[in-house]
Design an enzyme around this catalytic site. Structure first.
Site: not given
Length: 527
Positions: A169-170, A266, A300
Site C-alpha cells: 500500500w505504501n 523486495e 522500504c
C-alpha cells in the site's frame, strides 16, 4: 458490508477529492470481478470509509488467470516494438492524468502531495525507459559454440507466461505498476493483487493502460486480503513479483519453491546512513530529512539509523533537528505540506510503540516523539532519537514510520561495522566531500543499493541499474536489464550449417581438436 477499519472509527463515507466523481469510481471498480462481498478501507486523513470494493475469492482468481493466459498467447506473438509503443502511450496517459492519480493516492494513503507527484513521475519514467529499451534488453544474442563456423548458438528470451504482481500500500503506483510494465513488454500477461488499502490507484493505472491500447484481458486485477487470495494467485501464475515484509516474503518464497516457479522479492530494511567527518553537513542534514521522512517514513528504502563521525556529530545533529522541526505536517491536496499521515492504525501503533519503548529505556527525543491527533487520526510527528541502545525495539526492528535514530561513531570503520549489523541489506547512504572515499565506503556496506551524497532517490531513479536487496531484504532485482529478463526464460537455439554425426571413433579426435583450439584461444578467447 464488512469493514477493514480500526475499531472506533466512524461510519461516515469519505468525501472524494475534487475531480474524483461517482462515474469515475464506478468505472474503476467495474474492472474487478463482480462480488457480493464488498469491503471498505479507511481514508487516512479523516478515518472515514473509502468506497466499498468487490472482494475476489479463489475461484475468481482462477477465472481471471484463465482469461489472462488466453490473451497472453497472442500478445507474445506481437512484435516487441509494438508492445513498446503501447507502453509509451501509457506513459503519455499517466502524464495527462497526473492530477487524478495524485488525488487517488493521497485519498487512499494519506501521503503528502509532493510524494504522490514524485511517485507518478517515477512510473512515467519506468514506462518511458522500458518503452524505449525493452527490445534491446530482449534482443537475441550469439553465444560461443563448440565448432565455430559450423555450429551457431543463439540465446533468446521467452516470456514466462502469466506473472503475478503482489505490491504493498505504501507506493501503490510505483511498486504495483512499475513491476507490471516490464512484464508486459517482455510478452507476459499479468495478474495483479490489489492491496486492500489502495485498490483505486492500481485500477486507475490499469484503466489508463487499456485506454492506451493494452488488451483489456491481458492485465487482470483481483482484490482481497492476502490471507484469502494470495495462495490462489501464486498457484495460478508462472512467476511472482512481490514487495512487502520479510515474513510474508519467506512464505511466498516457500510456496513458489513448492511449485518450482521463480520469484523476485523486495522485502524489509533497516537502512543506514553514514556521515563522514568531511561531509557537507548542511547537505547531509537536508538529505537525511528527505530520506527519513518522505512518505511519513513508510518507505522500504528510507533511512532509519544514522552513524555520524564524532567530529561532525554536534553540527550534524543540530542541523538535522532544525530541519526536521521546520517540516510542515498535515492533510491536504496541495503542495504546501511536507509530510502527510501514516496510512494505517497498525503503522501508527508500531511507530508509537517504538518511540515509547525507547524513551522508557533511556533514549532521548531530540524532536517530535508524539502522535498528532489534532491533525488527523493517524498523524505522528517526525521524530529524531539519540542514546538508542541494543535493548530497544527501534534499534534493529523496522519501524516504517517517521522515526530515525542517530549514533556517534569514532571512525569510518566503526560506521561500516555498525551499518552492517542486523539481518537486512536493502539500501544505504554515505556522505563525504570526497566521492572516491564515499564510493570506497559504499563498497563495504552490505546493501543492494548505496547512495553517495544522496539519501535514497539516486539509486531508485537510475532505471538502467538493478535495484533489490541482500540478506533478508530479498532476492531478485527490478529496473535495468535484470528488471525485464527476470520475466523471461532464456532459450538456447543451436544450428548446424552442415549436419555432423558423432560416431564413437571420432570422439577422441574431436576432444583433441577442442583442446588444441582452447590452447590457441580460438573458441573462448580471454579478454
Amino acid at each position: 458490508m464488512t469493514s477493514l477499519a480500526p475499531t472506533g472509527f466512524g461510519e461516515r463515507s469519505a468525501t472524494p477529492p475534487p475531480g474524483i466523481g461517482p462515474a469515475l469510481l464506478d468505472a474503476l471498480l467495474r474492472q474487478l470481478p463482480p462480488s457480493a462481498d464488498r469491503r471498505s478501507a479507511r481514508a487516512p486523513f479523516t478515518g472515514d470509509r473509502l468506497p466499498a470494493v468487490p472482494q475476489s475469492d479463489p475461484l475468481a482468481v482462477a477465472a481471471a488467470a484463465t482469461t489472462a493466459r488466453a490473451a497472453q498467447a497472442r500478445w507474445a506473438e506481437t512484435p516487441v516494438g509494438d508492445r513498446e509503443r503501447v507502453v509509451r502511450r501509457f506513459a503519455r496517459a499517466l502524464i495527462a492524468h497526473e492530477r487524478e492519480l495524485c488525488d487517488l493516492m493521497q485519498w487512499e494513503t494519506g501521503k503528502a502531495r509532493v510524494h504522490a507527484a514524485i511517485e507518478v513521475q517515477g512510473v512515467i519514467q519506468v514506462a518511458t525507459y522500458y518503452g524505449r529499451t525493452g527490445a534491446r534488453h530482449l534482443e537475441p544474442r550469439r553465444a560461443a559454440s563448440a565448432v565455430p563456423g559450423v555450429v551457431t548458438a543463439r540465446v533468446t528470451h521467452r516470456p514466462k507466461g502469466l506473472v503475478g504482481v503482489i505490491a504493498p500500500w505504501n507506493y501503490p503506483l510505483f511498486l504495483a505498476v512499475g513491476d507490471v510494465i516490464p512484464a508486459l513488454v517482455a510478452g507476459n500477461a499479468v495478474l495483479s493483487k490489489a492491496d486492500s488499502q489502495t485498490p483505486l490507484t492500481l485500477l486507475s493505472a490499469r484503466k489508463l493502460a487499456v485506454d492506451a491500447g493494452l488488451p483489456a484481458a491481458l492485465w487482470q486485477v483481483v482484490a482481497g486480503p492476502g490471507s484469502r487470495i494470495g495462495p490462489a494467485v501464486i498457484d495460478a501464475v508462472d512467476y511472482v513479483s512481490f514487495t512487502g515484509s520479510t515474513a510474508t516474503g519467506r512464505d511466498i518464497g516457500r510456496r513458489c519453491a513448492d511449485r518450482l516457479i521463480g520469484a523476485s522479492l523486495e522485502l524489509g530494511g533497516k537502512n543506514p546512513m553514514i556521515v563522514c567527518a568531511d561531509a557537507d553537513i548542511e547537505a547531509a542534514a537536508t538529505g537525511a530529512v528527505q530520506a527519513c521522512f518522505s512518505n511519513a517514513g513508510q518507505m522500504c528504502i528510507g533511512i532509519e539509523r544514522i552513524y555520524v563521525h564524532q567530529d561532525a556529530y554536534p553540527r550534524f545533529v543540530a542541523a538535522l533537528v532544525e530541519r526536521t522541526r521546520r517540516l510542515r505536517i498535515g492533510p491536504g491536496y496541495t503542495y504546501d505540506v511536507d509530510m502527510g499521515s501514516l496510512t494505517s492504525e497498525r503503522q501508527l501503533e508500531t511507530t508509537v510503540g517504538h518511540v515509547e519503548d525507547a524513551v522508557t529505556k533511556g533514549a532521548t527525543v531530540l524532536t517530535g516523539g508524539r502522535p498528532r491527533p489534532d491533525l488527523g487520526p493517524l498523524f505522528h510527528d517526525p521524530t529524531v532519537l539519540a542514546d538508542v541502545t541494543e535493548d530497544m525495539l527501534v534499534f534493529a526492528e523496522e519501524t516504517f514510520g517517521p522515526v530515525v535514530s542517530v549514533y556517534r561513531v569514532d571512525d569510518d570503520d566503526a560506521a561500516v561495522r555498525a551499518a552492517n549489523t542486523g539481518e537486512y541489506g536493502l539500501s544505504a547512504s554515505v556522505w563525504s566531500r570526497d566521492p572516491k572515499r564515499g564510493r570506497a565506503i559504499a563498497q563495504r556496506i552490505v546493501a543492494g543499493s548505496v547512495n553517495v551524497n544522496d539519501g535514497y532517490l539516486s539509486a531508485i531513479a537510475a532505471l538502467g541499474a538493478p535495484m533489490g536487496g541482500m540478506r533478508t531484504s530479498g532476492i531478485g532485482r527490478r529496473h535495468g536489464r535484470e528488471g525485464i529478463v527476470r520475466y523471461t526464460e532464456p532459450q538456447t537455439i543451436t544450428s548446424q550449417r552442415i549436419p555432423i554425426a558423432y560416431p564413437d571413433r571420432f570422439r577422441a579426435t574431436l576432444l583433441h581438436a577442442l583442446n588444441l583450439g582452447n590452447r590457441a584461444k580460438l573458441f573462448f578467447p580471454r579478454r
